[in-house]
Design an enzyme around this catalytic site. Sequence first.
Site, short mmCIF file in Angstrom:
data_model
loop_
_atom_site.label_atom_id
_atom_site.label_comp_id
_atom_site.label_asym_id
_atom_site.label_seq_id
_atom_site.Cartn_x
_atom_site.Cartn_y
_atom_site.Cartn_z
N GLU A 200 79.11 77.91 29.51
CA GLU A 200 79.96 79.10 29.47
C GLU A 200 81.45 78.80 29.69
O GLU A 200 82.11 79.44 30.53
CB GLU A 200 79.46 80.15 30.47
CG GLU A 200 78.02 80.56 30.16
CD GLU A 200 77.53 81.79 30.93
OE1 GLU A 200 78.07 82.06 32.03
OE2 GLU A 200 76.61 82.47 30.42
N GLU A 307 70.90 82.09 26.35
CA GLU A 307 70.61 82.65 27.68
C GLU A 307 70.52 84.15 27.47
O GLU A 307 71.38 84.72 26.80
CB GLU A 307 71.77 82.46 28.67
CG GLU A 307 71.97 81.10 29.24
CD GLU A 307 73.07 81.10 30.33
OE1 GLU A 307 73.59 82.17 30.72
OE2 GLU A 307 73.41 80.00 30.78
#
Length: 380
Positions: A200, A307
Site C-alpha cells: 500500500e 486485499e
Amino acid sequence: MKLQTAITILAAAQAVVAAALPALLERAPNHAAFSKPVGRVFEIDEKVQYFVGTNTYWIGFLTNDSDVDLVMKHLKQSKVKVLRVWGFNDVNEIPAPGTVYYQAMIPGSEPYINLGPDGLQRLDVVVDKAVHYGIKLIVPFVNNWGDYGGINAYNNYFGTNATNWYTSAAAQAQYRKYIKAVVRRYKHSNAIFAWELGNEPRCHGCSTDIIFNWAKATSEYIKSLDSRHMVTLGDEGWLVSGGDGAYPYQGVEGIDFERNLSIETLDFGVFHLWPHAWSMPYEWGSQWILEHDAIGKKLGKPVVLEEYGDISANHTATRLPWLDTVYHDTEIAGDMYWQYADFLSTGPSPDDGNAVYYGTPDYIPLVIEHAANMVSKPVP
Ligand SMILES: *[C@@H]1O[C@H](CO)[C@@H](O)[C@H](O)[C@H]1NC(C)=O
Ligand SMILES: *[C@@H]1O[C@H](CO)[C@@H](O)[C@H](O)[C@H]1NC(C)=O
Ligand SMILES: *[C@@H]1O[C@H](CO)[C@@H](O)[C@H](O)[C@H]1NC(C)=O
Ligand SMILES: CC(=O)N[C@H]1CO[C@H](CO)[C@@H](O)[C@@H]1O
C-alpha cells in the site's frame, strides 16, 4: 547478545560469505514453470486459470515449522493457490531473542540484512513449504505502514519522511540492497508468484509523478535482477476521477492506478477494497471491482483484488456480493481475502476483525466454495 554480534559480523562480511557459502544467500533452484500473465489471467503451474488467494502477513515470522506446514496444507486442501506474505520486517533496534526480523537499521551502525535463523531463514521455510504444497507467493519488500518497520524504519535511520522517502537517494539505495538480497535468494524458485514493490505505497498530497517514477524505476531494477518473475506495485488502486469525487477517486494518496498500470515492467495490477476504512458503504465494493476490471481490460493486463475485508456482523453476507461480481461479471484474475486465520501451536493467528478462520462457517462459502468456482471458471 553474543549470537547477535556474530550475525552482525556475518552480515557485514556478506561478500565473503557469498563466495564461500552461496547456499546461505541463494536458495536451490526448482525448475518447474514460473507463473506468468496470459492475456488478463495467469498461467500457474502450466495451467491458465483463475485463482483464489489470501493474505497471511505473519507466516514468515513464525518460529515453528509445523505451524507453517499446517497453514500451507490447509490452503492446498481449500484450493487456495496464491498467498501474500510480508517479505520485510525492519527494525531500528534489535528485538528480544527469538523475535524474527529481516533487516536492521540501527542508528549509528551500518544497516544489515539478517541471514540468521531468526532472519530470512524463516522466510526460507515459507518458500520451501510453498514449493511442497504448490502454493505461490506474492512478496512485498516494504510497508507503507509502521507495522514491521516499513518506510518509517528507513525514515528513523535516514532522516527521511513519508513523502520524500521515495526520492531519497540514501533510503532508496538501502531499499534496493534489501530487494537484491531477497530476490537473489529466491530468484530460482517457482514458489514466487510475484515480487511486489510494497504494501500500500502512498504519497499523501504528492503529485502522482512521485510514485509513478518510483514504481517505474524500482520495477525496472527488479526485472534487471530477475527477468523471470512477475512484478507488481502493491497499491490500493486509487483512482483520480469519477465516483462522485468520493475519497477513493480523489488521487489524494498520490496514486493513479491506471497510469501506474501502464508501466511496462509491472506485469499486472492489484487493488484493495476497504470500504469501512475509506468511509464508503459495503455495497460500493462491487462498483470498485467493476471499475478496476474495466481499466485492466483497457490496458490488456491482469488485475487482482489483492486485499479485501469487512468488519460487519456477518462476513458472508457482506462479502458474497463482491465475490459474485468477481466471478460472474468480470475477468478479475484472482481475489485474495484479508485475512486467512488458523489455529496454531501458539493459539489463534491474528484477527483484526477481518479474519476468516479455517474450518469456521464463513470459511465454507467465502473460501471453499468460491475457490472451487474460480479454479473451474472457463478462461477466455
Ligand atoms: C510446534 O507446533 C506443533 C504443532 O503444529 C506442536 O506439536 C509443537 O509442540 C510445537 N513446537 C514448539 C517448540 O512449540
Ligand atoms: C517531508 O519533508 C519535506 C522537506 O524535505 C517536506 O517538504 C514534506 O512536507 C515532508 N513530508 C511530510 C509528510 O512530512
Ligand atoms: C450470514 O449471512 C448469510 C448469507 O446472507 C446467511 O446465510 C447466514 O445465515 C448469516 N449468518 C448469520 C450468523 O446470521
Ligand atoms: C496508458 C494510460 O492510460 N495512461 C494514462 C495514465 O494516467 C494519465 C493521468 O495521470 C493519463 O493522462 C494517461 O492517459
